[in-house]
Design an enzyme around this catalytic site. Sequence first.
Site, short mmCIF file in Angstrom:
data_model
loop_
_atom_site.label_atom_id
_atom_site.label_comp_id
_atom_site.label_asym_id
_atom_site.label_seq_id
_atom_site.Cartn_x
_atom_site.Cartn_y
_atom_site.Cartn_z
N ARG A 90 33.37 50.51 43.99
CA ARG A 90 33.64 49.16 43.43
C ARG A 90 34.43 48.35 44.48
O ARG A 90 35.37 48.86 45.06
CB ARG A 90 34.41 49.27 42.11
CG ARG A 90 33.63 50.01 41.02
CD ARG A 90 34.32 49.94 39.69
NE ARG A 90 34.26 48.58 39.14
CZ ARG A 90 34.96 48.20 38.07
NH1 ARG A 90 35.78 49.07 37.46
NH2 ARG A 90 34.86 46.96 37.62
N ASP A 240 43.48 42.92 40.05
CA ASP A 240 42.72 43.88 40.84
C ASP A 240 43.02 43.71 42.31
O ASP A 240 42.84 44.63 43.10
CB ASP A 240 41.23 43.71 40.55
CG ASP A 240 40.93 44.22 39.15
OD1 ASP A 240 40.61 45.41 39.00
OD2 ASP A 240 41.11 43.43 38.20
O1 MRU Z 1 36.34 46.26 35.40
P1 MRU Z 1 37.68 46.87 35.05
O2 MRU Z 1 37.79 47.29 33.65
O3 MRU Z 1 38.08 47.93 36.04
O4 MRU Z 1 38.71 45.63 35.27
C1 MRU Z 1 40.05 45.88 35.03
C2 MRU Z 1 40.91 44.67 35.17
O5 MRU Z 1 40.49 43.59 35.53
C3 MRU Z 1 42.39 44.89 34.96
O6 MRU Z 1 42.97 43.76 34.40
C4 MRU Z 1 43.04 45.19 36.30
O7 MRU Z 1 42.34 46.19 36.95
C5 MRU Z 1 44.48 45.57 36.16
S1 MRU Z 1 44.63 47.12 35.52
C6 MRU Z 1 46.26 47.47 35.44
#
Ligand code: MRU
Length: 361
Positions: A90, A240
């Site tokens: 990812r 992220d």
């Molecule tokens: O696609 P995901 O579920 O991995 O996205 C997660 C998010 O956007 C969260 O808000 C972010 O990773 C922060 S997690 C502490």
Amino acid sequence: MKVHGKPTRTIWPVGGARAVEIIDQTALPHAYRVVRLSSLDDTVRAICSMQVRGAPLIGVTAAYGLALALARSADDALLQDAVRALAATRPTAVNLHWALLRMQACLRPLPPSARADAAWHEAGRIAEEDAEQCRRIGENGLQVLLAAARDRSRLDLMTHCNAGWLATVDHGTALAPVYAAVDQGIGVHVWVSETRPRNQGLLTAWELRQHGVPHTLIADNAAGLLLARGGIDAVLVGADRMAANGDVANKIGTYLKALAARAAAIPFYVAAPRSTIDFACPNGAAIPIEERAADELRLVYGRDASSVAAQLRQLPADEAVANPAFDVTPASLVSALITERGSCAASTAGLRSLYPEEEYD
Ligand code: MRU
């Protein structure tokens, strides 16, 4: 945090085996399922399919994935291939790349014979640090929230996606101050956005329910009205990737909440540990945004009337779909960043005040 009253983390090493176990987040909130990861392939699959998700947890899982890969053989070629396979899972969550760089810095100087054990221990250290940093984000974030609250005995908050303990090893980021408040007997209510198309809001509702935190689930598009109506003390989200100028990438829809919060003069906070800050990234425009499969919108998952897991098609298979998974909120819309070291303005100067040892362009 607790599941059915039992202290639980999202990932844990299996005693006596070179393996880790995870909570399969694709089965939640309908089923609590534990899955064992015993190889690099298991780990790559778990990250890509979002059995594990959330930036900090993706980083920790990748570190363990590298350790699992090296358990079989640990020469330079294998190390390189394993890093490449994990890095390709990812693109947006920088914790993944931060963890792989840290693991390599630890492993490359070592002879191959020493790498398997060293990798296992380093992955364990990264996991412990993540849990501790998130606990501290909880403390620091609570002080910020109480300072902004209309009534210090009660907090009414809005969040987006899942940035709770399910997205980290423990405690969470955006939800860590919520748990800290509850543990101090402060009343809290959380508005939880469904967060289409993968519905991470259902994970947030599940973990808040486990901890007895009052919350209300909303359609993503209801957030603007609720913020405009008032009565919400703050919006609190995770990240992220934080760029060195304070721009923040988070789950798609976060930017819209930041705009609505600004229009309603409601503070908008972003909580994240150091592993989510990309000091080499100048601004939000430089953050890679993941595009995910169109079927995430064409298909929906749930339980049918007999409570059997079901997948339903809501769009023809040839319907044109765009599915960006993250967006960027400019620093100008962020009231403050909350990290394990404290809170600061969303700016280079702000980050420099908390992380003076880092390099800034
Ligand atoms: O696609 P995901 O579920 O991995 O996205 C997660 C998010 O956007 C969260 O808000 C972010 O990773 C922060 S997690 C502490």
